[in-house]
Design a protein around this motif. Structure first.
Motif, PDB file in Angstrom:
ATOM      1  N   PHE A 110       7.760  42.928  23.180  1.00 18.01           N
ATOM      2  CA  PHE A 110       7.749  41.703  23.971  1.00 18.01           C
ATOM      3  C   PHE A 110       7.063  41.925  25.317  1.00 18.01           C
ATOM      4  CE2 PHE A 110       9.447  38.670  27.015  1.00 18.01           C
ATOM      5  CZ  PHE A 110       9.313  37.478  26.335  1.00 18.01           C
ATOM      6  N   PHE A 111       7.413  43.022  26.005  1.00 12.45           N
ATOM      7  CA  PHE A 111       6.810  43.284  27.317  1.00 12.45           C
ATOM      8  C   PHE A 111       5.527  44.107  27.195  1.00 12.45           C
ATOM      9  CE2 PHE A 111      11.352  42.750  28.572  1.00 12.45           C
ATOM     10  CZ  PHE A 111      11.170  41.639  29.382  1.00 12.45           C
ATOM     11  N   ARG A 205       7.320  25.828  35.831  1.00 13.61           N
ATOM     12  CA  ARG A 205       8.607  25.933  36.508  1.00 13.61           C
ATOM     13  C   ARG A 205       8.887  27.385  36.889  1.00 13.61           C
ATOM     14  NH1 ARG A 205      12.984  27.953  34.923  1.00 13.61           N
ATOM     15  NH2 ARG A 205      12.747  27.731  32.696  1.00 13.61           N
ATOM     16  N   THR A 362      12.672  34.161  22.414  1.00 14.21           N
ATOM     17  CA  THR A 362      12.162  32.978  23.083  1.00 14.21           C
ATOM     18  C   THR A 362      11.839  33.366  24.517  1.00 14.21           C
ATOM     19  OG1 THR A 362      14.386  32.323  23.707  1.00 14.21           O
ATOM     20  CG2 THR A 362      13.505  31.365  21.704  1.00 14.21           C
ATOM     21  N   GLY A 363      10.876  32.680  25.114  1.00 16.68           N
ATOM     22  CA  GLY A 363      10.567  32.959  26.504  1.00 16.68           C
ATOM     23  C   GLY A 363       9.097  32.801  26.828  1.00 16.68           C
ATOM     24  N   LEU A 364       8.716  33.333  28.002  1.00 16.12           N
ATOM     25  CA  LEU A 364       7.350  33.207  28.471  1.00 16.12           C
ATOM     26  C   LEU A 364       6.603  34.511  28.276  1.00 16.12           C
ATOM     27  CD1 LEU A 364       7.676  31.398  31.895  1.00 16.12           C
ATOM     28  CD2 LEU A 364       6.977  30.435  29.713  1.00 16.12           C
TER      29      LEU A 364
ATOM     30  N   SER B  36      16.516  29.429  34.121  1.00 17.12           N
ATOM     31  CA  SER B  36      17.034  29.976  32.864  1.00 17.12           C
ATOM     32  C   SER B  36      18.210  30.907  33.116  1.00 17.12           C
ATOM     33  CB  SER B  36      15.960  30.796  32.152  1.00 17.12           C
ATOM     34  OG  SER B  36      15.191  29.994  31.337  1.00 17.12           O
ATOM     35  N   GLY B  70      10.713  36.334  31.808  1.00 14.66           N
ATOM     36  CA  GLY B  70      10.068  35.737  30.651  1.00 14.66           C
ATOM     37  C   GLY B  70      10.891  35.771  29.384  1.00 14.66           C
ATOM     38  N   LEU B  71      11.739  36.778  29.233  1.00 11.23           N
ATOM     39  CA  LEU B  71      12.492  36.898  27.978  1.00 11.23           C
ATOM     40  C   LEU B  71      13.745  36.018  28.038  1.00 11.23           C
ATOM     41  CD1 LEU B  71      12.613  38.139  25.226  1.00 11.23           C
ATOM     42  CD2 LEU B  71      13.524  40.218  26.199  1.00 11.23           C
ATOM     43  N   SER B  72      13.549  34.741  27.789  1.00  9.86           N
ATOM     44  CA  SER B  72      14.647  33.784  27.944  1.00  9.86           C
ATOM     45  C   SER B  72      15.836  34.109  27.059  1.00  9.86           C
ATOM     46  CB  SER B  72      14.173  32.367  27.602  1.00  9.86           C
ATOM     47  OG  SER B  72      13.020  32.045  28.308  1.00  9.86           O
ATOM     48  N   SER B  73      15.561  34.604  25.859  1.00 12.41           N
ATOM     49  CA  SER B  73      16.662  34.818  24.926  1.00 12.41           C
ATOM     50  C   SER B  73      17.576  35.952  25.363  1.00 12.41           C
ATOM     51  CB  SER B  73      16.128  35.071  23.517  1.00 12.41           C
ATOM     52  OG  SER B  73      15.035  35.953  23.550  1.00 12.41           O
ATOM     53  N   GLU B  75      18.469  36.270  28.785  1.00 11.77           N
ATOM     54  CA  GLU B  75      19.043  35.909  30.095  1.00 11.77           C
ATOM     55  C   GLU B  75      20.569  35.886  30.004  1.00 11.77           C
ATOM     56  OE1 GLU B  75      17.572  35.408  32.957  1.00 11.77           O
ATOM     57  OE2 GLU B  75      15.481  34.976  32.506  1.00 11.77           O
TER      58      GLU B  75
ATOM     59  N   VAL C 118      13.782  24.127  30.049  1.00  6.81           N
ATOM     60  CA  VAL C 118      14.514  25.398  29.906  1.00  6.81           C
ATOM     61  C   VAL C 118      14.572  25.718  28.405  1.00  6.81           C
ATOM     62  CG1 VAL C 118      16.516  26.708  30.729  1.00  6.81           C
ATOM     63  CG2 VAL C 118      15.880  24.614  31.871  1.00  6.81           C
ATOM     64  N   GLY C 120      13.511  27.875  26.424  1.00 10.55           N
ATOM     65  CA  GLY C 120      13.780  29.205  25.892  1.00 10.55           C
ATOM     66  C   GLY C 120      15.259  29.437  25.643  1.00 10.55           C
ATOM     67  N   ASN C 121      16.092  28.587  26.228  1.00  9.74           N
ATOM     68  CA  ASN C 121      17.534  28.712  26.055  1.00  9.74           C
ATOM     69  C   ASN C 121      18.127  27.433  25.466  1.00  9.74           C
ATOM     70  OD1 ASN C 121      16.637  30.133  28.798  1.00  9.74           O
ATOM     71  ND2 ASN C 121      18.117  31.411  27.763  1.00  9.74           N
TER      72      ASN C 121
END
Lengths: 613, 120, 155
Positions: A110-111, A205, A362-364, B36, B70-73, B75, C118, C120-121
């Motif tokens: 991921f990173f 955001r 999930t994420g950016l 997040s 970036g790694l929302s899952s 958080e 939001v 991603g969550n």
């Protein structure tokens, strides 16, 4: 524990530690604390077994909670003098279990597989401190630009970098700047478009919250290049934290002399302020956004005139997206060549994507343009969540298109995605597994654009609603032959006739799902069947009599008492009365109840009779 | 600020302040406080860290915030930064885990492998 | 009664959206009343119909009284894929309101809204100014109950 003592020494006196010499340690501690005159400050407590007998003798020192292991009598002197007296724990006696993890770096795809430009500092610096941004080379690009470069040189650098608008349009940024710079009307404005409304996109955001000074520096560079004196951050009201952080950044920049009159002693004067939206998707369109900044209804205007010539208050106005601005400081610092060395022939640099939906990570993420969809979803994104199967991916939000497993090798750049019927958009990547009904998903996207249509032009306002009605009928088993063709004709007309990007792109999800999942539409229309059992009217629930044990749980939990039977006869569902609440499926102890695609024959007969009447 | 030299001076000072060696802080705990992270409970996590450190009278650890990694899952995400060691990123942190991170990692230097998302 | 708010802003019609936000945020019923519209109209010297047009264009404004707490449940595709419709049913049943309605005691208004960013969550909801993420039916029930209780303590 004694209250007036400042330290508690918990000495393990389990049999393991005793046999390893714990008692001797206690004597030594008492002896040495007497010697140093601290015996009244220390409380020695013998405890029962602490557990890690193989590491004995062990002790824990409070208040800190330092854990010492394999302590020898010779170590006590150091513990007393260093830790008890000087407050410095003796590292060599503390747990050594960290060595393994620390020596072997743990890197995750991921990173590891990202290349960060815009997101460089996000999740690293403190966004509320300008000093931290400056420490990471912040504002250097701005200062060198205004002190050492002409506006023309800055524009040329951005043109050479190949940077294209990251908000969706993909228009070359340097060229846009050239238009604004060429217009001699004054004053000029720079607007940062932070009305990020695309469902599934949240990079703007995150940037505003995580690295606000970078976006502000980007705006200042743009303003210097085009000759603007005033800037606006147009932020949607759904992002209160972003508003707070960018306002704070503006305040700090003003105090540091980075905003205001004659910045760095040059002729360049600039100030910025925040304007808030109030919940309207269409305000992401630049002419609508400008209307909203001026306190009006956020409806789009026909173009031309483009904002570059007549924007806010009819003055030349540059509108750039948050991510576009965030790329600028790094491009100016590292040079156009460095930036354009990444990416493909037509799409340079990196792009931030928001991975959402049925995906594991999930994420950016920020990756070089040109990587494949497959890499993005299965390598960086970690593949599908819950081990399910990949079905489709919606790229570019409600304006984009839906691609299938066959398209996974597509490389991600503006042109390749367009050729496939999707688009880069703002970078939303909504991944769907094989339990999702594509007709239903398309309907859902359309519902969004119907809601968000501003109502100014007819094709969008009326046409989308008609498309929605047809889709709604299809998902309810009322689809007719020719509906697919009607959707295509309507969709293509709306694309051609709408005033702004919202209408021009709103039919895309429907058109692309028809192209890629036509058989699902046909099953809904012709066979009155939803293959994934999502559309309530197009599946039914059945009890498998071979599996049923006749426990009657389902019958008792049924809110409309449509399940009857007995222990010997087993249970059946009266299909006409069933409301498909799914309670029975949940309570069945032997999983004998399941959804079956298609209407039940009883319901289908009634439906046909009604149609004939 | 009026010149490039002014900016460089501020930068040097800021870099010093950010480095642990200069600031008398042994460890920096960085909590992701974007929307997040906050929505997933980062505020509670930060409170727990501050309380735990105060209870244990530990004053050489700095607790600070950042945006989203970036790694929302994963958080809420927390970084533990220590001079000369890999930065450890913990994911899905809650109050319970924060307490364990203080007692095991911050105090006793033992990385809690099961919570680690990334070490680099 | 709106002078305190109005005086914070230059009497410039560009500030209209800002002023309306401020008025609504400070209204105990979370809306912009007719009196408020009149006051703004006088202050900025613009017609009431213009203000009404702006208010009804943006989904976050309301010209009808709303609950003390506004539950904005995200209704966009990423949240939908993650089961937001179950949450809607749950809240709806729990508070006995549908989209856009306010509870009888005036404590809660339920609104389905476009993306809250939001994703991603997902699924997420925004209650007043706070985002709650990764929601389940149990979680949202707990949160609403907590807010409900907090209100009782205050009054």
């Amino acid at each position: 524990m004694s209250q007036n003592k400042r330290m508690d020494v918990l000495l393990c006196c389990g049999s393991g530690c005793i046999s390893a010499g714990a008692k001797k340690l206690k004597e030594k501690i008492i002896e040495l604390s007497k010697k140093h005159n601290i015996e009244n400050e220390i409380n020695i407590i013998e405890t029962g077994c602490m557990g890690p007998c193989n590491l004995g003798p062990v002790m824990t020192i409070y208040p800190e909670g330092v854990f010492y292991q394999k302590v020898k009598v010779e170590d006590i002197q150091e513990i007393v003098e260093e830790h008890f007296i000087k407050g410095r724990p003796v590292k060599r006696l503390m747990s050594q279990g960290d060595n393994k993890v620390i020596s072997e770096k743990k890197e995750v795809p991921f990173f590891q597989n990202q290349v960060k430009v815009a997101l460089e500092n996000c999740g690293y610096l403190n966004p509320e401190k300008i000093e931290e941004y400056i420490a990471l080379d912040g504002y250097e690009a701005l200062v060198t630009s205004i002190l050492e470069k002409t506006p023309e040189e800055v524009i040329q650098e951005i043109k050479d970098s190949g940077l294209r608008g990251r908000g969706g349009g993909g228009f070359p940024t340097g060229v846009k700047w050239g238009f604004v710079q060429a217009n001699k009307n004054k004053p000029k404005y720079v607007v940062c478009n932070a009305d990020e409304g695309d469902p599934g996109a949240f990079m703007d955001r995150s940037l505003l919250e995580g690295d606000p000074h970078r976006v502000l520096e980007g705006m200042l560079i743009a303003a210097y290049a085009v000759g603007a004196s005033k800037g606006f951050f147009y932020i949607r009201a759904e992002y209160p934290l972003a508003v707070v952080r960018i306002k704070n950044a503006i305040e700090q920049a003003r105090e540091s002399g980075l905003l205001g009159e004659n910045i760095f002693g040059t002729d360049f004067s600039f100030d910025a302020e925040v304007r808030m939206g109030a919940g309207a998707f269409v305000c992401g369109e630049e002419t609508a956004l400008i209307n909203s900044i001026m306190g009006m209804r956020g409806q789009p205007n026909p173009k031309p005139p483009y904002p570059a010539n007549s924007g806010a208050w009819q003055k030349p106005t540059l509108v750039n997206n948050v991510e576009t601005l965030a790329n600028l400081p790094t491009i100016m610092r590292k040079g156009a060549k460095w930036f354009s060395s990444m990416g493909t022939e037509t799409s340079k640099g990196t792009k931030v994507f928001a991975l959402t939906g049925d995906i594991k990570n999930t994420g950016l993420v920020e990756v070089p343009m040109g990587i494949s969809l497959n890499d993005l979803i299965f390598n960086i994104g970690g593949g599908m969540a819950e081990g399910k199967k990949f079905k489709g991916v919606q790229l570019g939000g409600p304006s984009g298109g839906c691609l299938t497993a066959e398209d996974l090798q597509t490389q991600i750049d503006y042109e390749s995605l367009k050729a496939k019927g999707a688009m880069m958009g703002s970078g939303g990547v909504i991944v769907m597994d094989d339990t999702k009904c594509m007709v239903n998903v398309a309907k859902f996207f359309l519902e969004f654009t119907v809601d968000e249509s501003c109502g100014k032009c007819v094709p969008c306002r009326v046409g989308l609603k008609q498309m929605y009605n047809i889709l709604d009928n299809i998902t309810k088993g009322k689809g007719k032959k020719g509906d697919i063709e009607r959707l295509i004709t309507l969709g293509e007309s709306i694309q051609k006739l709408s005033l702004c990007g919202l209408g021009q792109s709103a039919p895309n999800p429907v058109l692309s799902t028809i192209k890629n999942f036509r058989e699902e539409y046909e099953a809904h229309i012709n066979d009155k069947m939803c293959p994934t059992c999502v559309c309530t009217d197009l599946y039914h629930i059945e009890i498998d009599k071979d599996k049923c044990i006749g426990c009657s749980l389902c019958s008792r939990k049924c809110p409309v008492t449509c399940i009857t039977g007995s222990r010997t006869e087993k249970y059946t569902i009266a299909q006409v009365d069933c409301i498909k609440c799914g309670n029975c499926i949940e309570v069945c102890p032997v999983s004998a109840i399941d959804k079956i695609p298609g209407m039940s024959s009883e319901v289908l007969n009634i439906a046909n009779n009604i149609e004939e009447d | 600020m009026k010149t490039l030299a002014d900016l460089k001076k501020i930068r040097e000072q800021a870099q010093k302040n950010m480095s642990l060696r200069e600031s008398n802080n042994r460890i920096k705990i960085v909590i992701g406080m974007g929307t997040s992270g906050i929505a997933m409970g980062a505020r509670e996590v930060m409170k727990t860290f501050l309380n735990e450190l105060a209870n244990r009278k530990i004053d050489d650890v700095l607790v600070t915030q950042t945006g989203e990694k970036g790694l929302s899952s994963m958080e809420p995400v927390v970084d533990i930064i220590e001079e000369g060691k890999p930065t450890i990123t913990y994911g899905l942190v809650n109050s319970e885990k924060a307490k364990r991170i203080v007692s095991e990692h911050i105090v006793n230097g033992k990385v809690i492998e099961e919570f680690v998302v990334e070490a680099k | 009664m709106y002078e305190n708010i109005l005086n914070k802003y230059q009497p410039d019609k560009d500030n209209l959206i800002y002023i309306l936000h401020d008025i609504q945020d400070n209204d105990s019923q979370n809306y912009v009343s007719e009196e408020a519209i009149n006051a703004v109209s006088d202050y900025l010297d613009i017609s009431q119909s213009h203000i009404y047009g702006v208010l009804t264009f943006y989904s976050m404004f309301s010209v009808k009284p709303r609950g003390k707490n506004i539950i904005r449940l995200c209704d966009s595709p990423p949240c939908f894929l993650k089961g937001s419709s179950k949450l809607y049913k749950k809240i709806s049943k729990m508070l006995n309101v549908k989209n856009g309605q306010t509870t009888k005691d005036g404590k809660f208004t339920l609104e389905l809204v476009a993306c809250l960013g939001v994703c991603g969550n997902a699924p997420v909801a925004m209650i007043n100014n706070d985002i709650y993420a990764d929601l389940t039916e149990e979680k949202i029930e707990k949160i609403i109950k907590k807010i409900d209780k907090g209100d009782d303590n205050v009054s």
